[in-house]
Scaffold this active site. Sequence first.
Site, PDB file in Angstrom:
ATOM      1  N   ASP A 283     126.702 -61.149  50.879  1.00  0.00           N
ATOM      2  CA  ASP A 283     125.671 -61.849  50.121  1.00  0.00           C
ATOM      3  C   ASP A 283     125.783 -63.317  50.532  1.00  0.00           C
ATOM      4  O   ASP A 283     126.764 -63.736  51.160  1.00  0.00           O
ATOM      5  CB  ASP A 283     125.948 -61.656  48.622  1.00  0.00           C
ATOM      6  CG  ASP A 283     124.825 -62.224  47.783  1.00  0.00           C
ATOM      7  OD1 ASP A 283     123.716 -62.436  48.313  1.00  0.00           O
ATOM      8  OD2 ASP A 283     125.074 -62.473  46.592  1.00  0.00           O
TER       9      ASP A 283
ATOM     10  N   CYS B  87     137.526 -39.362  28.960  1.00  0.00           N
ATOM     11  CA  CYS B  87     137.264 -39.332  30.393  1.00  0.00           C
ATOM     12  C   CYS B  87     138.260 -38.393  31.039  1.00  0.00           C
ATOM     13  O   CYS B  87     139.359 -38.193  30.523  1.00  0.00           O
ATOM     14  CB  CYS B  87     137.453 -40.746  30.935  1.00  0.00           C
ATOM     15  SG  CYS B  87     137.407 -40.869  32.724  1.00  0.00           S
TER      16      CYS B  87
END
Lengths: 524, 524
Positions: free
Chosen positions: A102, A289
């Site tokens: 970026d 999870c």
Amino acid sequence: MEKSLSVNHARAGGGTIFEILHRDGMGRVGKLSTSHGDVTTPTLMPVIDPSDMVLPPQELRTDFGVELVITNAYLALRRFGQEAIERGIHGTLDYDGPIMTDSGGYQILRYGAIEVGPEEIVRYQDAIAPDIATILDIPTGIGASRERALETVRTTLERAKQAIGFRSNPKVAWCGPVQGGIFSDLVAEYAREIGRLDYQLHAIGSPVELLENYRYAEIVDLVMTAKQHLPLERLVHLFGAGHPMILALAVAMGCDLFDSAAYVLYARGGRYMTSSKTLRLDELACLPCECKICTEHSLDEIKKARPDERVKLLAKHNLHVTFGELRRIRQAIVEGRLWEYVEMKCRAHPRLLNALRRLARYRDYIERFDPVSKPSAFCYLGPESADRPEVVRYAKRLAERYRPPHLPTLALVPTFERERPKLEKPGQTHIVRLIPPFGVVPEELEDVYPLGQFQVPQELDERQIQSTVAALSNYLQKFAGYYERILLFDDPVHWGTTLVEACGQVGEKLEVIPLSSLASGEVV
Amino acid sequence: MEKSLSVNHARAGGGTIFEILHRDGMGRVGKLSTSHGDVTTPTLMPVIDPSDMVLPPQELRTDFGVELVITNAYLALRRFGQEAIERGIHGTLDYDGPIMTDSGGYQILRYGAIEVGPEEIVRYQDAIAPDIATILDIPTGIGASRERALETVRTTLERAKQAIGFRSNPKVAWCGPVQGGIFSDLVAEYAREIGRLDYQLHAIGSPVELLENYRYAEIVDLVMTAKQHLPLERLVHLFGAGHPMILALAVAMGCDLFDSAAYVLYARGGRYMTSSKTLRLDELACLPCECKICTEHSLDEIKKARPDERVKLLAKHNLHVTFGELRRIRQAIVEGRLWEYVEMKCRAHPRLLNALRRLARYRDYIERFDPVSKPSAFCYLGPESADRPEVVRYAKRLAERYRPPHLPTLALVPTFERERPKLEKPGQTHIVRLIPPFGVVPEELEDVYPLGQFQVPQELDERQIQSTVAALSNYLQKFAGYYERILLFDDPVHWGTTLVEACGQVGEKLEVIPLSSLASGEVV
């Protein structure tokens, strides 16, 4: 595996190639080939801070399935300068897999101006040679006035044009960001403009603040506006969308790449991601999870770990969940079940459901790209299913192309099963089933996807009833004159009086018979 | 942590105690204390075949979070006989954690009669001393005639009464199964009867065939009928429901224990569970999961593994997913978000959505047990949210107890935000917001849960509109006479003409003002 599009090999000599392998909705599973390896999309690029790597890129690749990372060329320039040019960005990060850079646009959005110019940052990226680089755009942001927004898109476009002249490394693919924020007309116009230039992918800017404020419906407007005006075969990066809860919806709109600094930032703040929300450690009653971290550690161990160790554990968990979610999304696309998956995932929050409902505004556009046949059954999962491309397409085709056969009797059968009425004169009767959300389904069309392959709840919601009743009224208005006799197999348990009322217009031709007579095998 | 119920410590001397720690809907997180350790519920008991353990119980405990396993006393008797009495079932399985035994009822259902009598199997279990044992019931099954069903429930009840006399080991808790299958009246009657006897938990029989055929709505009828007639403080085991896709719904109906042979049986058949469906290995494009197996192995490795190794890998994956799902369910209960979680999970299949819609038939009953206040906001996630206990309760209380204050003006405001109209005479105006699915919400009630804490999509569905319009009409019918002037802040973008039509009945008292005037701060 259908390989339908193959583009961008104009930039050969080791450059990038993006191939779309599977499609569903606007979503796609693709393969991005770079000179440092292949990347399966959709994927997420973990943000790497070269001077503070919580998890080094090599570990991200081997342990989490990361194939592409993103780092910041502006920060690399400030910290490594010439050294990064000599070693290349791959040497600098000690990683030989695909890397995107970026440009510092985000730093402009957050901290105002930066000290490097657009030409310098393009030439620098060309020199450090990531697989994908980004021009220095001016993020619009959400608070911007229309005037300021116009300035940001104009400057970004100008820079995108100029940057082409500064590029010389054929191995680097380039990203041209789309700005405009909440001003849809600017997004549309400048997406079209930048889409005409020689760029291999486009990042959609400015969603971060919308995401932070759960303004998901506006993200739908932003992304759909950009997608409608960008070349569809190019990769789209939704900048700053790194939470797994938004990924399915974003992919269904055609986003391919995401980036995430969140996995570490959240970890530092003691925040635990799930595929549908974020929880603070102190809100957890257990570890909800199945990832390696959550099965090999107890909640207590994580809470009591040394701070740096805790950040690592949470960051790893956050990445596991994110990549698990990405694989679920890819699997859903390959199965042709992305819409179903999105409908489920958008129940993570009413604002996401709202965004899914907003997406209905773009249904005619989406219909043009959704595959006409899919490997799995159409599943009705709520009122939003009635806005799916398959339903839109069927309604359109029925309205434009359909004419009933010349038979004296019409039998209207509100049943989802393939059972048929026993008819006295079967050759004289046209059987039309009433199947929400499709409405009227003449028997001749039952083998066309998805009419031969659907699952619909028998306990109807108001949308199912209303859409079917409207389609029925419409059918009778157009075609009642074709028939001498109309039989309605009525099912008041599920439909109340709605079917009889819709048939009211045909007058004395109507004969109402209980649907239950079907099961009894009575001849009518 | 609210500890609201503590029962069954009648069976002291090391027996079982079941404590409910958290409640939501009919669901609960509980602690079952046994002389071999504590068990957090809801949980799933992997079925252990003592002569063919794919994964030994000790490994199930350390690697997967399994706390309770189930094995078959009838098979133990046939294979180990006296030896199991000498070593105890814990010694026989080489496992010192909590163990439940089933009695052979399932073998009757699948293979017809078995060779052991009801007394023998009770005395044998008493001797091998599992933590929980089961009498020899006669499963009704789904194909049974009413006559046959009646015979199964009568015999099962008779045996349950007799078994009490054969029991002598105070450390063993006993399970009294509920049969009756699809005959709700039999389920109800015999659940009530067996609930009067000295049993510590109840298994609901016969769902297996319904589950196999996706007949989830009938499972709702079966479970809700049994629950309404069983003592609520006792543990409920839903026999044979081992797929993670059904767990959230079953827990919301008040089931605490599940068993699963499926994790191994599916693995043997090359089937890969996800928390919402089952996929054959050849349907997988990737491993759509974040468990340890799926991050440490590639799809190709699993496909190409030796058969026994592949079964192990798949069985482990299946268990990881199942226990991850159980922890997500427990977390949702603690957060007070079980309904939201169920609404999401029931989008896994239209038949599950149908089952959730069927659950609406029991909403008045469920309302009696759902907590009156929860730690999280009420989230509207679709038409089914309008049948949630919070909505039912509010409608009931408004109808029974509400009287408006004596103020001359009524302002009807269809906004979900807390913004208020600027009023010329604020002390003279009664502000009533229109909030779907609650309908009319007078300002005095806005601090009552969940009216002060809700999230509703702004893009409305038909159910939101219809339920609010009905509540508004009803309110005006009862109370329009109280007011001299009625102001409607109309929002045709979201509501069409529905609000104006509903207000038609008040005649000349009505003044319609655009809702947008609220934002402009105009004084009315």
